[in-house]
Design an enzyme around this catalytic site. Structure first.
Site, PDB file in Angstrom:
ATOM      1  N   ASP A 104     -51.381  27.374  35.930  1.00  0.00           N
ATOM      2  CA  ASP A 104     -51.660  26.551  34.758  1.00  0.00           C
ATOM      3  C   ASP A 104     -51.393  27.383  33.507  1.00  0.00           C
ATOM      4  OD1 ASP A 104     -53.171  24.604  32.958  1.00  0.00           O
ATOM      5  OD2 ASP A 104     -53.542  23.709  34.920  1.00  0.00           O
ATOM      6  N   HIS A 147     -56.249  24.413  28.807  1.00  0.00           N
ATOM      7  CA  HIS A 147     -56.101  23.512  29.953  1.00  0.00           C
ATOM      8  C   HIS A 147     -56.447  24.227  31.262  1.00  0.00           C
ATOM      9  CE1 HIS A 147     -53.808  21.138  33.002  1.00  0.00           C
ATOM     10  NE2 HIS A 147     -54.227  20.116  32.258  1.00  0.00           N
ATOM     11  N   SER A 158     -55.423  15.854  35.835  1.00  0.00           N
ATOM     12  CA  SER A 158     -55.576  17.310  35.811  1.00  0.00           C
ATOM     13  C   SER A 158     -56.991  17.724  36.159  1.00  0.00           C
ATOM     14  CB  SER A 158     -55.242  17.848  34.417  1.00  0.00           C
ATOM     15  OG  SER A 158     -53.874  18.056  34.252  1.00  0.00           O
TER      16      SER A 158
END
Length: 855
Positions: free
Chosen positions: A240, A277, A437
């Site tokens: 990620d 994220h 996600s």
């Protein structure tokens, strides 16, 4: 495919933008997207200079993204200025330009101008690979971190797709494809922070951001934590944007990096998160349990953050990160790896697809977000989540409904909480985010918990357990019924699944040199060396003279101690030349050891008993026929005759012979007396009335010896009739009487197993490693169905393992073929038949699985 060095594409690509993907043989064709382009910029071009280019007229705006380090940008052209891709290259800031391409599924593909990627075979080697690149007129721009994988220039005078076809034509190339960028591929819907409510782990109907949830619409994490919170040998790799490495909820669980380079976006080695994220995803998967902040699904597992560029990065770097995990799994055999990928690509990518396949083959579970386009993946596939090798995850809200943004469809495997998920954030705090996600790391965490229960499981088994222990979501989502995978993952059901308890000890197409290639092959356990342990495997092939006896040695290797055929001469003078021949182990001399071989030929009166002597020699201690007069008065004159060893007198020794004739009511039990004499202690028929009330009147009837009362003695008779639900267990009482101890009401199967199929088979098994064959293993070849039952009290049998029907088999052996057979074996020479041999005659398949008794 032939190379095209003339500038005129061949093989059906004249006038067509495209190539054949060598990795899967599919033809890929593209069309330019009007008004969009990918540009390669002069070295050192800044964002300000790019913005100035926009203001000067040829560009309408910077489009999907800009990567200064790699020198490319996606831009939108200004139609009012009459600009096109070719005109862009007249600007000093632009070195090369290429229209953004649209593939045959309508997805925009951002190919970097002037470069492509190629992956060579492992045998090619770096020196040879570089020479091949040079021979094509290209130069290596980047040697990717995956061995044999390179980003190279397009040769001068050659177009991109022609160069891809040229490289693909090289025999040494696994595949070649355009170098592709991905922009804004993180699959989350950002939102403002609020208060911390981890409803996805435990939903009691509490309000979350003004929405009252549905009690129980969660993954049952708190229940699962009573079983396991994870172990550090299981590593969740978050590929990620990196992670906030000093976050108090993450830092204690980070796998030590050492000198490894975990940054696949920049050359600084350190996967520090600049966007947030990856930090959020990592927290959901495995934030530590430290009485502050949040807790992840698998708080006892380790986190390995690998940083990739999801804003404006190239796909080959993501492929490198996936491949890196596969190499780590091979280098650290004591660890197990689960990868979480909460991102997408614009389309099918050979580099990523190949990396996924190779890494899964290295025993790694890979989880992907299904996507946030509110689209059916059957008609609008979102890659890489549609690849069959990965677990694709849809998102649910706190009311068990599909999230409004979540993709759905036939490629979705499971669903998980993905709306208003509170997790770790950059700066040491927490934040709410929504998206598939956020759903994916719930699933990665559950997979890690499953593996923590049994490190011997394969990735296929872990995935099967996660997918087959889901809770229903169809009822709450009628418009998307069947399109949200198997349902909402349940951590508790997964970590308590009976499938966890079995794992493969040995998987092969042969065993000890015996190939299992003939449909007549049969097997049983035998005490070859008079040790009192039935720890050798006998494989034989009726009608061919073939018989092998195998010993388990070091590791999972087997070696023959006796091998004859195929074709062969049989064993000890018994020729095994007839397809009707059958064999089993027998205690001939009342020693308590199954160290004699009994061989017989139904319909001929033939019966031999062999003793193992010096070396690998066998000699008959009883030999009758062929044709012959049978044994002890039992004529063995019918092709239906069957025989097995039985403990008739509760001595703990299988020193009596039980012979029966299904469909006739015939049953005899013989005792070995002086010399080689046998006399009946029970004889009924033929025809007769069976035994203990069981009539033996059906040709399907089967019988075997069983330890019903956990005494360690196989002194009960189990009789069953496949396809009818009939199963009886008889106890030998006074004299030669037998009485039924199970069931009180015949006809309903046993312990919930219906015995309603003619394929059903039953064998005794030592499930709990007690040294007693006091469990019943029932299976249905061709359906994946297998149950294990334990006698509890009175005539009650409890389920210890139940799979099907149809089902997934056991220990990842699928039991999907009608030829499948199972037998218990003392694999590790401990005197306990606690392993299972599963084999498929005629298919070269033989597995050995073990039950982990502590699970």
């Amino acid at each position: 495919m032939t190379s095209d060095h003339s500038g005129h594409p061949e093989n059906g690509f004249a006038g067509v933008l495209g190539y054949v993907d060598k990795s899967d043989g599919r033809r890929k064709v593209f069309r330019p997207s009007p008004g969009e382009a990918m540009v390669r910029l002069a070295d050192g071009t800044t964002r300000e200079e790019l913005d100035a280019l926009v203001e000067s007229g040829p560009l309408l705006e910077v489009g999907a993204g800009f990567n200064r380090a790699l020198g490319f940008a996606a831009v939108r052209l200004d139609p009012a200025a009459g600009s096109d891709t070719e005109a862009l290259t007249e600007r000093s800031e632009v070195v090369d330009a290429l229209p953004v391409m649209v593939d045959d599924q309508g997805a925009a593909r951002y190919f970097v101008p002037g470069e492509l990627t190629v992956r060579f075979t492992a045998e090619t080697g770096d020196e040879r690979a570089r020479a091949l690149v040079t021979r094509q007129g290209s130069t290596v721009l980047t040697a990717q971190r995956t061995p044999g994988y390179y980003t190279v220039t397009v040769p001068p005078g050659r177009d991109l797709f022609g160069a891809v076809r040229d490289f693909s034509a090289l025999p040494e190339a696994l595949f070649a494809e355009p170098s592709e960028a991905g922009f804004d591929d993180a699959l989350y819907l950002p939102d403002d922070p609020d208060f911390a409510r981890l409803w996805g782990l435990r939903n009691a109907g509490q309000p979350v951001r003004g929405v009252v949830g549905t009690s129980g619409a969660d993954i049952r994490a708190t229940d699962a934590w009573d079983v396991t919170r994870g172990v550090p040998e299981v590593v969740i790799t978050v590929i990620d944007t990196g992670a906030a490495l000093s976050h108090p909820d993450l830092a204690p669980n980070l796998l030590p990096r050492g000198s490894e380079d975990w940054d696949f976006a920049d050359p600084d080695d350190i996967p520090e998160d600049a966007q947030g994220h990856g930090t959020h995803v990592a927290g959901t998967a495995a934030a530590v349990d430290n009485t502050q902040g949040v807790i992840g699904v698998a708080p006892g597992c380790r986190i390995m953050p690998l940083r990739v560029n999801l804003t404006a990065g190239v796909n080959q770097n993501r492929a490198d990160a996936i491949s890196y995990v596969g190499r780590q799994a091979q280098a650290h055999r004591d660890r197990r790896y689960v990868i979480n990928c909460s991102w997408r690509t614009s389309g099918d990518h050979a580099g990523i697809r190949t990396a996924i396949r190779e890494t899964v083959a290295a025993n790694v579970v890979i989880v992907f977000a299904a996507g946030n386009d509110n689209a059916d993946t059957g008609s609008s596939p979102q890659f890489p989540g549609v690849y069959p090798e990965v677990v694709a995850v849809a998102a649910l809200d706190s009311r068990n409904r599909r999230a409004s943004f979540s993709n759905f469809g036939p490629t979705v495997d499971v669903s998980a909480p993905g709306v208003d998920i509170w997790s770790t954030a950059r700066g040491g705090g927490n934040v709410y985010l929504s998206g598939t996600s956020m759903a994916a790391p719930h699933v990665a965490g559950v997979a890690a918990l499953v593996w923590s229960r049994n490190l011997q499981l394969t990735q296929e088994q872990v995935r099967a357990i996660v997918e087959n222990t889901c809770d229903d979501v169809n009822r709450d989502n009628p418009a998307h019924s069947g399109k949200l995978g198997r349902g909402r993952v349940s951590a508790f059901r997964a970590v308590t699944s009976r499938l966890i308890g079995f794992s493969p000890e040995r998987v092969s197409s042969e065993i000890g040199g015996f190939d299992v290639w003939d449909g007549r092959d049969q097997a049983f356990a035998f005490d070859y060396d008079h040790s009192g342990k039935a720890d050798h495997l006998v494989f034989y092939r009726p009608g061919t003279g073939t018989l092998w006896i195998l010993k388990h040695g070091a590791s999972n290797n087997f070696a023959p101690v006796y091998a004859e055929g195929s074709p062969g001469k049989g064993i000890g003078g018994y020729d095994l030349a007839d397809d009707r021949d059958r064999a089993f182990a027998f205690d001939y001399d009342h020693s308590g050891k199954l160290d004699h071989l009994a061989l017989y030929r139904p319909g001929t009166g033939t019966m031999w008993i062999l003793k193992h002597g010096a070396g690998n020699s066998f000699a008959p201690v009883y030999a009758e026929g062929s044709p012959g007069r049978g044994i002890g008065g039992y004529d063995l004159a019918d092709g239906r005759d069957q025989a097995f060893a039985f403990d008739y007198d509760h001595s703990g020794k299988l020193d009596h012979l039980a012979l029966y004739r299904p469909g006739t009511g015939t049953m005899w039990i013989l005792k070995h007396g002086p010399g080689n004499s046998f006399t009946p202690v029970y004889s009924e028929g033929s025809p007769g009335r069976g035994i203990g009330g069981y009539d033996l009147a059906d040709g399907r009837d089967r019988a075997f010896a069983f330890d019903y009362d956990h005494s360690g003695k196989l002194d009960h008779l189990a009789l069953y009739r496949p396809g009818t639900g009939t199963m009886w267990i008889l106890q030998h009482g006074a004299g030669n009487s037998f009485a039924r101890v199970y069931p009180k009401s015949p006809g309903r199967g046993i312990g919930g197993y219906d015995l309603a199929d003619d394929r059903d088979r039953v064998v005794p098994y030592d499930y709990d490693r007690s040294g007693k064959l006091d469990h019943l293993l029932l299976y249905r070849p061709g359906t994946g169905t297998v149950w294990i039952l334990r006698h509890e009290s009175d005539d009650t049998f409890g389920q210890q393992y139940a799979e099907g029907t149809p089902g997934l088999g056991i220990g990842h052996y699928d039991l999907a073929d009608h030829r499948d057979r199972i037998l218990p074996l003392d694999y590790d020479h401990n005197g306990k038949a606690d392993h299972l041999v599963l084999y498929r005659p005629g298919a070269r398949v033989v597995w050995i699985v073990r039950h982990s008794a502590d699970i």
